[in-house]
Design an enzyme around this catalytic site. Structure first.
Site, short mmCIF file in Angstrom:
data_model
loop_
_atom_site.label_atom_id
_atom_site.label_comp_id
_atom_site.label_asym_id
_atom_site.label_seq_id
_atom_site.Cartn_x
_atom_site.Cartn_y
_atom_site.Cartn_z
CB SER A 93 -1.03 -0.48 1.49
OG SER A 93 -2.07 1.02 1.44
CD GLU A 94 -0.42 2.96 -3.65
OE1 GLU A 94 -0.68 2.30 -3.02
OE2 GLU A 94 -1.03 4.06 -4.53
CG ASN A 95 -0.98 3.96 2.99
OD1 ASN A 95 -1.01 2.72 2.02
ND2 ASN A 95 -1.76 4.08 3.97
CB SER A 121 5.88 4.05 -0.15
OG SER A 121 5.32 3.13 -0.48
#
Lengths: 231, 216
Positions: free
Chosen positions: B45-47, B87
Protein backbone atom coordinates in the site's frame (compact mmCIF):
# COMPACT_ATOMS: atom_id res chain seq x y z
CA UNK A 1 17.37 22.81 24.67
CA UNK A 2 13.95 24.39 24.91
CA UNK A 3 12.29 22.64 21.98
CA UNK A 4 9.23 21.58 23.93
CA UNK A 5 6.46 24.20 23.83
CA UNK A 6 3.28 24.19 25.87
CA UNK A 7 1.22 26.13 23.35
CA UNK A 8 1.33 26.41 19.57
CA UNK A 9 0.33 30.10 19.67
CA UNK A 10 3.79 31.61 19.77
CA UNK A 11 5.28 29.64 16.90
CA UNK A 12 2.15 29.88 14.74
CA UNK A 13 2.06 33.67 15.38
CA UNK A 14 5.37 33.91 13.50
CA UNK A 15 3.88 32.49 10.30
CA UNK A 16 3.25 35.29 7.83
CA UNK A 17 0.95 35.74 4.85
CA UNK A 18 2.35 34.05 1.75
CA UNK A 19 4.34 31.41 3.65
CA UNK A 20 4.92 27.92 2.27
CA UNK A 21 3.73 25.16 4.61
CA UNK A 22 4.68 21.52 4.05
CA UNK A 23 2.41 19.16 5.98
CA UNK A 24 2.45 15.41 6.69
CA UNK A 25 -0.47 13.01 6.46
CA UNK A 26 -2.16 10.68 3.98
CA UNK A 27 -5.87 11.32 3.71
CA UNK A 28 -6.79 12.10 7.32
CA UNK A 29 -4.26 9.60 8.70
CA UNK A 30 -1.29 11.09 10.53
CA UNK A 31 -2.26 14.72 9.87
CA UNK A 32 -0.97 17.51 12.14
CA UNK A 33 -4.48 18.34 13.32
CA UNK A 34 -3.53 20.73 16.14
CA UNK A 35 -1.19 22.78 13.94
CA UNK A 36 -3.79 23.03 11.18
CA UNK A 37 -6.47 24.19 13.63
CA UNK A 38 -4.09 26.72 15.15
CA UNK A 39 -3.20 28.10 11.71
CA UNK A 40 -6.90 28.31 10.87
CA UNK A 41 -7.48 30.33 14.05
CA UNK A 42 -4.59 32.66 13.22
CA UNK A 43 -6.05 33.30 9.79
CA UNK A 44 -2.93 34.03 7.71
CA UNK A 45 -3.67 34.23 3.99
CA UNK A 46 -2.12 33.42 0.60
CA UNK A 47 -0.46 30.26 1.82
CA UNK A 48 1.20 27.73 -0.44
CA UNK A 49 0.49 24.33 1.07
CA UNK A 50 2.37 21.17 0.06
CA UNK A 51 0.72 17.95 1.25
CA UNK A 52 -0.33 14.70 -0.36
CA UNK A 53 -4.05 15.53 0.02
CA UNK A 54 -6.13 18.51 1.07
CA UNK A 55 -8.28 17.03 3.82
CA UNK A 56 -12.06 16.81 3.57
CA UNK A 57 -14.59 19.65 3.61
CA UNK A 58 -14.70 20.04 7.38
CA UNK A 59 -11.43 18.55 8.62
CA UNK A 60 -7.71 18.59 8.07
CA UNK A 61 -6.39 21.05 5.48
CA UNK A 62 -10.01 21.46 4.32
CA UNK A 63 -10.35 23.84 7.30
CA UNK A 64 -7.84 26.21 5.69
CA UNK A 65 -9.68 26.01 2.38
CA UNK A 66 -12.97 26.77 4.13
CA UNK A 67 -11.33 29.86 5.61
CA UNK A 68 -9.88 30.80 2.18
CA UNK A 69 -6.29 30.84 3.45
CA UNK A 70 -4.72 28.74 0.70
CA UNK A 71 -3.56 30.41 -2.52
CA UNK A 72 -1.77 27.41 -4.00
CA UNK A 73 -2.04 23.70 -3.25
CA UNK A 74 0.65 21.19 -4.25
CA UNK A 75 -0.72 17.65 -3.88
CA UNK A 76 -1.05 14.27 -5.59
CA UNK A 77 -4.74 13.61 -4.95
CA UNK A 78 -7.49 16.05 -3.97
CA UNK A 79 -10.61 14.10 -4.87
CA UNK A 80 -12.15 14.00 -1.38
CA UNK A 81 -12.96 17.68 -1.12
CA UNK A 82 -15.91 19.50 -2.75
CA UNK A 83 -14.83 22.94 -1.58
CA UNK A 84 -11.55 22.36 -3.36
CA UNK A 85 -13.43 21.92 -6.62
CA UNK A 86 -15.43 25.14 -6.15
CA UNK A 87 -12.36 27.27 -5.38
CA UNK A 88 -10.36 25.69 -8.19
CA UNK A 89 -13.07 26.23 -10.80
CA UNK A 90 -13.62 29.85 -9.71
CA UNK A 91 -9.90 30.51 -10.14
CA UNK A 92 -9.33 31.39 -6.46
CA UNK A 93 -7.12 28.40 -5.90
CA UNK A 94 -4.01 27.48 -7.85
CA UNK A 95 -3.22 23.76 -8.02
CA UNK A 96 -0.07 21.85 -8.90
CA UNK A 97 -0.71 18.12 -9.16
CA UNK A 98 2.40 16.05 -8.56
CA UNK A 99 2.68 12.25 -8.82
CA UNK A 100 2.82 10.86 -5.29
CA UNK A 101 6.28 9.32 -5.59
CA UNK A 102 7.63 12.48 -7.19
CA UNK A 103 6.11 14.55 -4.37
CA UNK A 104 7.74 12.34 -1.71
CA UNK A 105 11.08 12.45 -3.53
CA UNK A 106 10.91 16.24 -4.06
CA UNK A 107 10.45 16.67 -0.31
CA UNK A 108 13.18 14.14 0.46
CA UNK A 109 15.51 15.92 -1.97
CA UNK A 110 14.66 19.34 -0.55
CA UNK A 111 15.42 18.11 2.94
CA UNK A 112 18.67 16.48 1.82
CA UNK A 113 20.06 19.55 0.04
CA UNK A 114 19.49 18.08 -3.43
CA UNK A 115 18.12 20.85 -5.70
CA UNK A 116 16.74 18.53 -8.39
CA UNK A 117 16.72 14.96 -9.68
CA UNK A 118 15.63 12.93 -12.70
CA UNK A 119 12.74 10.47 -12.74
CA UNK A 120 10.84 8.44 -15.34
CA UNK A 121 7.55 9.16 -13.58
CA UNK A 122 5.39 11.44 -15.72
CA UNK A 123 7.39 11.09 -18.96
CA UNK A 124 5.01 11.36 -21.92
CA UNK A 125 2.24 12.91 -19.81
CA UNK A 126 1.04 16.42 -18.92
CA UNK A 127 3.35 16.30 -15.90
CA UNK A 128 6.40 16.42 -18.20
CA UNK A 129 5.33 19.59 -20.04
CA UNK A 130 7.92 22.36 -19.75
CA UNK A 131 10.40 20.19 -17.83
CA UNK A 132 13.94 19.28 -18.85
CA UNK A 133 14.15 15.84 -20.48
CA UNK A 134 17.36 13.81 -20.36
CA UNK A 135 18.36 10.35 -21.51
CA UNK A 136 20.31 7.94 -19.33
CA UNK A 137 21.25 4.56 -20.83
CA UNK A 138 18.64 4.93 -23.55
CA UNK A 139 15.71 5.77 -21.27
CA UNK A 140 14.10 9.22 -20.95
CA UNK A 141 13.71 11.00 -17.63
CA UNK A 142 12.42 14.41 -16.57
CA UNK A 143 13.93 16.77 -14.05
CA UNK A 144 11.99 17.51 -10.87
CA UNK A 145 12.98 20.06 -8.25
CA UNK A 146 13.36 19.62 -4.51
CA UNK A 147 10.87 21.34 -2.19
CA UNK A 148 11.69 23.20 1.02
CA UNK A 149 8.93 24.87 3.04
CA UNK A 150 9.14 27.83 5.39
CA UNK A 151 7.39 25.71 8.01
CA UNK A 152 6.98 21.95 8.23
CA UNK A 153 3.97 20.56 10.12
CA UNK A 154 4.60 17.04 11.38
CA UNK A 155 2.44 14.62 13.36
CA UNK A 156 4.29 11.89 15.26
CA UNK A 157 3.33 9.38 17.94
CA UNK A 158 6.14 9.92 20.47
CA UNK A 159 8.94 12.41 20.91
CA UNK A 160 11.71 13.08 23.39
CA UNK A 161 12.80 16.61 24.40
CA UNK A 162 15.51 16.66 21.70
CA UNK A 163 12.78 16.18 19.07
CA UNK A 164 13.60 12.58 18.16
CA UNK A 165 10.39 11.17 16.72
CA UNK A 166 8.68 7.80 16.47
CA UNK A 167 5.66 7.32 14.23
CA UNK A 168 2.91 4.72 14.47
CA UNK A 169 1.85 2.34 11.67
CA UNK A 170 0.70 4.05 8.46
CA UNK A 171 0.38 7.40 10.24
CA UNK A 172 4.08 7.71 9.39
CA UNK A 173 3.46 8.25 5.62
CA UNK A 174 4.85 11.64 4.49
CA UNK A 175 5.74 12.87 7.99
CA UNK A 176 9.44 11.86 8.10
CA UNK A 177 10.23 13.49 4.73
CA UNK A 178 8.16 16.54 5.65
CA UNK A 179 10.21 16.85 8.86
CA UNK A 180 13.40 17.21 6.85
CA UNK A 181 11.93 19.71 4.37
CA UNK A 182 11.08 22.67 6.60
CA UNK A 183 13.20 25.69 7.51
CA UNK A 184 11.33 25.47 10.82
CA UNK A 185 9.88 22.07 11.65
CA UNK A 186 7.19 21.77 14.28
CA UNK A 187 6.25 18.29 15.46
CA UNK A 188 3.02 17.65 17.34
CA UNK A 189 2.94 14.35 19.19
CA UNK A 190 0.67 12.24 21.36
CA UNK A 191 3.24 11.57 24.03
CA UNK A 192 6.56 12.97 25.17
CA UNK A 193 9.04 10.75 26.98
CA UNK A 194 12.26 11.58 28.84
CA UNK A 195 15.58 11.98 27.05
CA UNK A 196 17.15 8.55 26.60
CA UNK A 197 13.85 6.70 26.86
CA UNK A 198 13.47 6.15 23.12
CA UNK A 199 15.59 3.31 21.80
CA UNK A 200 18.15 5.00 19.50
CA UNK A 201 17.74 2.07 17.07
CA UNK A 202 14.00 2.70 16.87
CA UNK A 203 13.95 6.45 16.17
CA UNK A 204 12.40 7.23 12.77
CA UNK A 205 13.27 10.95 12.60
CA UNK A 206 16.30 12.42 14.33
CA UNK A 207 15.73 15.50 16.46
CA UNK A 208 18.24 17.39 14.32
CA UNK A 209 15.39 18.12 11.91
CA UNK A 210 12.93 19.29 14.56
CA UNK A 211 12.86 22.79 16.08
CA UNK A 212 9.69 22.62 18.20
CA UNK A 213 7.76 19.79 19.88
CA UNK A 214 4.18 20.12 21.11
CA UNK A 215 2.11 17.52 22.94
CA UNK A 216 -1.47 17.54 21.72
CA UNK A 217 -4.45 16.17 23.61
CA UNK A 218 -7.62 14.41 22.52
CA UNK A 219 -6.61 13.58 18.99
CA UNK A 220 -9.68 13.09 16.81
CA UNK A 221 -7.96 10.77 14.29
CA UNK A 222 -10.99 10.77 12.02
CA UNK A 223 -11.47 7.75 9.79
CA UNK A 224 -12.30 8.48 6.16
CA UNK A 225 -13.54 5.03 5.14
CA UNK A 226 -14.43 2.65 7.93
CA UNK A 227 -14.17 -0.86 6.52
CA UNK A 228 -14.46 -3.92 8.72
CA UNK A 229 -14.46 -7.68 8.17
CA UNK A 230 -18.27 -7.59 8.32
CA UNK A 231 -18.80 -4.69 5.93
CA UNK B 1 -20.91 -14.53 -14.61
CA UNK B 2 -20.86 -10.72 -14.72
CA UNK B 3 -18.18 -8.92 -16.71
CA UNK B 4 -16.59 -7.64 -13.54
CA UNK B 5 -16.38 -11.15 -12.06
CA UNK B 6 -14.79 -12.49 -15.28
CA UNK B 7 -12.18 -9.73 -15.14
CA UNK B 8 -11.37 -10.27 -11.47
CA UNK B 9 -11.18 -14.07 -11.71
CA UNK B 10 -8.74 -13.79 -14.59
CA UNK B 11 -6.73 -11.02 -12.91
CA UNK B 12 -6.11 -12.99 -9.72
CA UNK B 13 -4.28 -15.63 -11.81
CA UNK B 14 -1.59 -13.04 -12.53
CA UNK B 15 -0.55 -13.19 -8.88
CA UNK B 16 2.14 -15.80 -8.20
CA UNK B 17 3.39 -17.20 -4.93
CA UNK B 18 6.14 -15.05 -3.39
CA UNK B 19 5.29 -11.82 -5.24
CA UNK B 20 5.11 -8.29 -3.84
CA UNK B 21 2.04 -6.75 -5.45
CA UNK B 22 0.35 -3.35 -5.55
CA UNK B 23 -3.39 -3.38 -6.22
CA UNK B 24 -4.85 -0.07 -7.42
CA UNK B 25 -7.76 1.68 -5.73
CA UNK B 26 -11.28 0.60 -6.74
CA UNK B 27 -11.90 -2.64 -8.66
CA UNK B 28 -8.30 -3.95 -8.30
CA UNK B 29 -8.61 -3.80 -4.48
CA UNK B 30 -11.32 -6.48 -4.69
CA UNK B 31 -8.72 -8.97 -5.97
CA UNK B 32 -7.14 -9.11 -2.49
CA UNK B 33 -9.99 -11.25 -1.15
CA UNK B 34 -9.74 -13.70 -4.07
CA UNK B 35 -6.09 -14.72 -3.68
CA UNK B 36 -5.95 -18.48 -2.91
CA UNK B 37 -4.68 -19.38 0.56
CA UNK B 38 -1.72 -21.37 -0.78
CA UNK B 39 -0.46 -18.31 -2.69
CA UNK B 40 1.63 -16.29 -0.26
CA UNK B 41 2.00 -12.67 -1.36
CA UNK B 42 2.84 -9.35 0.22
CA UNK B 43 0.42 -6.63 -0.87
CA UNK B 44 1.90 -3.13 -0.90
CA UNK B 45 0.00 0.00 0.00
CA UNK B 46 1.79 3.12 -1.20
CA UNK B 47 0.98 5.08 1.97
CA UNK B 48 3.59 2.95 3.73
CA UNK B 49 2.69 -0.71 4.34
CA UNK B 50 3.98 -3.93 2.80
CA UNK B 51 1.85 -6.84 3.96
CA UNK B 52 -1.79 -5.65 3.94
CA UNK B 53 -4.00 -7.99 5.98
CA UNK B 54 -7.76 -8.52 6.05
CA UNK B 55 -10.21 -5.78 6.97
CA UNK B 56 -10.28 -5.43 10.77
CA UNK B 57 -12.95 -6.70 13.15
CA UNK B 58 -14.90 -3.81 14.65
CA UNK B 59 -12.84 -4.09 17.83
CA UNK B 60 -9.56 -3.98 15.88
CA UNK B 61 -10.19 -0.79 13.88
CA UNK B 62 -7.17 1.53 14.13
CA UNK B 63 -7.27 5.01 12.56
CA UNK B 64 -3.46 4.87 12.23
CA UNK B 65 -3.69 1.84 9.94
CA UNK B 66 -5.24 2.43 6.50
CA UNK B 67 -4.60 1.45 2.89
CA UNK B 68 -4.06 3.77 -0.09
CA UNK B 69 -7.85 3.91 -0.58
CA UNK B 70 -8.07 5.32 2.97
CA UNK B 71 -9.91 2.18 4.17
CA UNK B 72 -9.13 0.76 7.60
CA UNK B 73 -7.09 -2.45 7.24
CA UNK B 74 -4.85 -4.74 9.28
CA UNK B 75 -1.22 -5.78 8.78
CA UNK B 76 -0.39 -9.46 8.25
CA UNK B 77 2.48 -11.35 9.88
CA UNK B 78 5.76 -10.24 8.32
CA UNK B 79 4.41 -6.81 7.38
CA UNK B 80 6.52 -3.64 7.54
CA UNK B 81 5.75 0.07 7.78
CA UNK B 82 7.81 2.79 6.10
CA UNK B 83 7.57 6.41 4.98
CA UNK B 84 6.29 7.65 1.62
CA UNK B 85 9.74 8.25 0.09
CA UNK B 86 10.77 4.70 0.90
CA UNK B 87 7.44 3.38 -0.34
CA UNK B 88 8.10 4.94 -3.73
CA UNK B 89 11.71 3.76 -3.71
CA UNK B 90 10.18 0.28 -3.70
CA UNK B 91 7.90 1.23 -6.57
CA UNK B 92 10.19 3.40 -8.68
CA UNK B 93 13.25 1.27 -8.02
CA UNK B 94 11.64 -1.79 -9.60
CA UNK B 95 11.17 -3.81 -6.42
CA UNK B 96 7.42 -4.41 -6.82
CA UNK B 97 6.76 -7.47 -8.98
CA UNK B 98 3.30 -6.60 -10.20
CA UNK B 99 0.79 -3.75 -10.19
CA UNK B 100 -2.83 -4.33 -11.16
CA UNK B 101 -4.53 -1.05 -12.04
CA UNK B 102 -7.88 0.12 -13.35
CA UNK B 103 -8.04 1.80 -16.75
CA UNK B 104 -10.13 4.32 -18.67
CA UNK B 105 -8.37 3.75 -22.02
CA UNK B 106 -5.51 1.57 -23.26
CA UNK B 107 -3.92 2.00 -26.70
CA UNK B 108 -2.42 -0.59 -29.04
CA UNK B 109 1.12 0.42 -28.09
CA UNK B 110 0.43 0.03 -24.36
CA UNK B 111 -0.31 3.63 -23.40
CA UNK B 112 -2.57 3.93 -20.36
CA UNK B 113 -5.02 6.70 -19.45
CA UNK B 114 -6.60 6.26 -16.04
CA UNK B 115 -6.41 9.47 -14.02
CA UNK B 116 -8.29 12.34 -15.59
CA UNK B 117 -11.29 13.20 -17.72
CA UNK B 118 -11.03 16.75 -19.17
CA UNK B 119 -13.99 18.89 -18.18
CA UNK B 120 -14.57 16.93 -14.98
CA UNK B 121 -13.01 17.85 -11.68
CA UNK B 122 -9.35 16.94 -11.59
CA UNK B 123 -8.76 14.63 -8.66
CA UNK B 124 -5.08 13.91 -9.22
CA UNK B 125 -2.95 10.99 -10.26
CA UNK B 126 -1.96 9.79 -6.78
CA UNK B 127 0.66 7.09 -7.22
CA UNK B 128 -0.49 5.79 -10.63
CA UNK B 129 2.21 7.52 -12.73
CA UNK B 130 4.91 6.17 -10.41
CA UNK B 131 3.51 2.64 -10.47
CA UNK B 132 3.32 2.39 -14.26
CA UNK B 133 6.95 3.47 -14.60
CA UNK B 134 8.34 1.47 -11.73
CA UNK B 135 6.58 -1.85 -11.14
CA UNK B 136 8.09 -4.80 -13.03
CA UNK B 137 4.78 -5.80 -14.62
CA UNK B 138 1.69 -3.68 -15.24
CA UNK B 139 -1.67 -5.40 -15.65
CA UNK B 140 -4.65 -3.20 -16.49
CA UNK B 141 -8.21 -4.37 -15.85
CA UNK B 142 -11.22 -2.59 -17.35
CA UNK B 143 -14.44 -3.07 -19.31
CA UNK B 144 -13.83 -3.51 -23.03
CA UNK B 145 -16.36 -0.84 -24.05
CA UNK B 146 -17.82 2.17 -22.24
CA UNK B 147 -21.46 2.65 -21.32
CA UNK B 148 -22.15 4.02 -24.82
CA UNK B 149 -20.73 0.84 -26.37
CA UNK B 150 -17.54 2.57 -27.60
CA UNK B 151 -14.25 0.71 -27.47
CA UNK B 152 -11.91 1.63 -24.62
CA UNK B 153 -9.10 -0.22 -26.38
CA UNK B 154 -7.97 2.60 -28.69
CA UNK B 155 -5.62 3.20 -31.59
CA UNK B 156 -4.53 6.26 -29.59
CA UNK B 157 -5.76 7.26 -26.16
CA UNK B 158 -7.97 10.37 -26.24
CA UNK B 159 -7.71 11.05 -22.49
CA UNK B 160 -4.59 12.46 -20.78
CA UNK B 161 -2.00 9.72 -20.33
CA UNK B 162 -0.77 8.11 -17.13
CA UNK B 163 2.16 6.57 -19.00
CA UNK B 164 3.37 5.78 -22.53
CA UNK B 165 3.97 2.19 -23.57
CA UNK B 166 3.72 0.96 -19.99
CA UNK B 167 1.04 -1.78 -20.12
CA UNK B 168 2.22 -5.42 -20.24
CA UNK B 169 -1.17 -7.11 -20.05
CA UNK B 170 -4.79 -5.96 -20.48
CA UNK B 171 -7.67 -7.98 -19.08
CA UNK B 172 -11.21 -7.03 -20.11
CA UNK B 173 -14.61 -8.67 -19.87
CA UNK B 174 -14.05 -9.96 -23.43
CA UNK B 175 -10.39 -10.82 -23.76
CA UNK B 176 -6.78 -10.79 -22.57
CA UNK B 177 -4.02 -9.03 -24.55
CA UNK B 178 -0.26 -8.99 -24.15
CA UNK B 179 1.93 -6.06 -25.24
CA UNK B 180 5.40 -6.41 -26.72
CA UNK B 181 7.62 -4.24 -28.92
CA UNK B 182 5.78 -5.85 -31.84
CA UNK B 183 2.44 -4.45 -30.61
CA UNK B 184 -0.66 -5.84 -29.05
CA UNK B 185 -1.52 -9.54 -29.21
CA UNK B 186 -4.80 -11.21 -28.36
CA UNK B 187 -3.94 -14.26 -26.22
CA UNK B 188 -7.20 -15.28 -24.55
CA UNK B 189 -10.94 -14.97 -25.09
CA UNK B 190 -13.26 -14.86 -22.09
CA UNK B 191 -15.78 -17.68 -21.70
CA UNK B 192 -18.40 -17.56 -24.47
CA UNK B 193 -16.79 -14.66 -26.35
CA UNK B 194 -16.14 -15.03 -30.10
CA UNK B 195 -13.11 -13.61 -31.90
CA UNK B 196 -15.40 -11.58 -34.17
CA UNK B 197 -16.92 -9.79 -31.20
CA UNK B 198 -13.46 -8.81 -29.93
CA UNK B 199 -12.49 -7.58 -33.42
CA UNK B 200 -15.67 -5.54 -33.65
CA UNK B 201 -15.28 -3.95 -30.22
CA UNK B 202 -11.54 -3.21 -30.38
CA UNK B 203 -10.51 0.02 -32.08
CA UNK B 204 -6.77 -0.72 -31.77
CA UNK B 205 -4.98 -3.00 -34.24
CA UNK B 206 -3.88 -6.32 -32.78
CA UNK B 207 -2.54 -9.69 -33.83
CA UNK B 208 -4.07 -13.00 -32.75
CA UNK B 209 -1.83 -15.46 -30.94
CA UNK B 210 -1.33 -18.82 -32.63
CA UNK B 211 -2.09 -20.39 -29.26
CA UNK B 212 -5.25 -18.33 -28.63
CA UNK B 213 -7.08 -19.78 -25.63
CA UNK B 214 -10.75 -19.72 -24.72
CA UNK B 215 -11.21 -19.34 -20.95
CA UNK B 216 -13.69 -21.62 -19.14
Amino acid sequence: MGKVISSLDEVVQQIEDGATIVAGGFGLCGIPEKLISSLRDKGVKDLTVVSNNCGVDDWGLGLLLENRQIKKMVASYVGENKRFEQQFLSGELEVELVPQGTLAERLRAGGAGIPAFYTATGVGTEVAEGKEHKEFDGKTYIMEKGIVGDYAFVKAWKADPFGNLVFRKTARNFNPVIATAGKITIAEVEEIVGIGELDPDGIHTSGVYVQKVFVGENYQKRIEKLTTANS
Amino acid sequence: MTGRKLILERAVKEIQDGMCVNLGIGMPTLIANMIPEDVDVMLQSENGLLGIGAYPKETEVDPDLINAGKETVTAKAGASYFDSAESFSMIRGGHIDLAILGGMEVSGNGDLANWMIPGKMVKGMGGAMDLVQGAKRIVVIMDHVNKHGESKVKKNCTLPLTGQGVVHCLITDLAVFHFTDAGMELVELQNGVALDEVKEKTEADFTVSESLKQLD
